[in-house]
Motif scaffolding. Structure first.
Motif, PDB file in Angstrom:
ATOM      1  N   UNK A   1       0.846  -1.204   0.000  1.00 23.11           N
ATOM      2  CA  UNK A   1       0.000   0.000   0.000  1.00 23.11           C
ATOM      3  C   UNK A   1       0.876   1.246   0.000  1.00 23.11           C
ATOM      4  N   UNK A   2       1.910   1.264   0.832  1.00 21.41           N
ATOM      5  CA  UNK A   2       2.830   2.412   0.870  1.00 21.41           C
ATOM      6  C   UNK A   2       3.485   2.612  -0.494  1.00 21.41           C
ATOM      7  N   UNK A   3       3.897   1.524  -1.116  1.00 21.83           N
ATOM      8  CA  UNK A   3       4.520   1.608  -2.436  1.00 21.83           C
ATOM      9  C   UNK A   3       3.551   2.187  -3.461  1.00 21.83           C
ATOM     10  N   UNK A   4       2.297   1.757  -3.423  1.00 19.79           N
ATOM     11  CA  UNK A   4       1.289   2.289  -4.346  1.00 19.79           C
ATOM     12  C   UNK A   4       1.115   3.792  -4.156  1.00 19.79           C
ATOM     13  N   UNK A   5       1.033   4.227  -2.909  1.00 15.90           N
ATOM     14  CA  UNK A   5       0.892   5.663  -2.636  1.00 15.90           C
ATOM     15  C   UNK A   5       2.093   6.436  -3.171  1.00 15.90           C
ATOM     16  N   UNK A   6       3.298   5.928  -2.908  1.00 14.71           N
ATOM     17  CA  UNK A   6       4.504   6.630  -3.343  1.00 14.71           C
ATOM     18  C   UNK A   6       4.621   6.652  -4.868  1.00 14.71           C
ATOM     19  N   UNK A   7       4.283   5.542  -5.514  1.00 15.99           N
ATOM     20  CA  UNK A   7       4.326   5.513  -6.973  1.00 15.99           C
ATOM     21  C   UNK A   7       3.290   6.476  -7.566  1.00 15.99           C
ATOM     22  N   UNK A   8       2.117   6.555  -6.929  1.00 16.37           N
ATOM     23  CA  UNK A   8       1.096   7.495  -7.384  1.00 16.37           C
ATOM     24  C   UNK A   8       1.551   8.939  -7.232  1.00 16.37           C
ATOM     25  N   UNK A   9       2.199   9.240  -6.115  1.00 13.88           N
ATOM     26  CA  UNK A   9       2.705  10.597  -5.894  1.00 13.88           C
ATOM     27  C   UNK A   9       3.789  10.931  -6.917  1.00 13.88           C
ATOM     28  N   UNK A  10       4.666   9.965  -7.201  1.00  8.64           N
ATOM     29  CA  UNK A  10       5.718  10.196  -8.190  1.00  8.64           C
ATOM     30  C   UNK A  10       5.114  10.438  -9.574  1.00  8.64           C
ATOM     31  N   UNK A  11       4.100   9.668  -9.925  1.00  7.04           N
ATOM     32  CA  UNK A  11       3.443   9.842 -11.229  1.00  7.04           C
ATOM     33  C   UNK A  11       2.803  11.224 -11.331  1.00  7.04           C
ATOM     34  N   UNK A  12       2.203  11.687 -10.238  1.00  2.70           N
ATOM     35  CA  UNK A  12       1.588  13.017 -10.227  1.00  2.70           C
ATOM     36  C   UNK A  12       2.642  14.102 -10.418  1.00  2.70           C
ATOM     37  N   UNK A  13       3.753  13.974  -9.719  1.00  2.12           N
ATOM     38  CA  UNK A  13       4.842  14.949  -9.841  1.00  2.12           C
ATOM     39  C   UNK A  13       5.426  14.922 -11.244  1.00  2.12           C
ATOM     40  N   UNK A  14       5.675  13.722 -11.760  1.00  6.11           N
ATOM     41  CA  UNK A  14       6.214  13.591 -13.119  1.00  6.11           C
ATOM     42  C   UNK A  14       5.288  14.213 -14.154  1.00  6.11           C
ATOM     43  N   UNK A  15       3.978  14.033 -13.978  1.00  8.58           N
ATOM     44  CA  UNK A  15       3.004  14.589 -14.921  1.00  8.58           C
ATOM     45  C   UNK A  15       2.949  16.115 -14.842  1.00  8.58           C
ATOM     46  N   UNK A  16       3.245  16.673 -13.678  1.00 11.76           N
ATOM     47  CA  UNK A  16       3.184  18.118 -13.506  1.00 11.76           C
ATOM     48  C   UNK A  16       4.440  18.825 -13.979  1.00 11.76           C
TER      49      UNK A  16
END
Length: 64
Positions: A45-60
């Motif tokens: 779950x922690x990994x999913x959250x961190x990967x999601x945050x990274x994807x959001x940052x990368x997209x921005x």
């Protein structure tokens, strides 16, 4: 009824508590195995959250 996914902070705190209990050495083997399995779920779950945050940052970020 579906269980809600905990927030990153909730999952991390639960994982820290599981590690503390396992490292204490005061937990019977059967309970240790259950705690280990729960810890694996929380780590995912922690990994999913961190990967999601990274994807959001990368997209921005601006594209070069």
């Amino acid at each position: 009824m579906t269980e809600e996914k905990p927030s990153y902070e909730q999952a991390r705190d639960q994982l820290i508590e599981i590690v503390r209990r396992l490292e204490s050495g005061d937990v019977p083997l059967s309970e240790s195995m259950a705690l280990w399995e729960k810890g694996e779920q929380l780590a995912a779950i922690c990994t999913q959250w961190l990967e999601g945050a990274k994807a959001t940052i990368d997209a921005a970020r601006p594209k070069e």
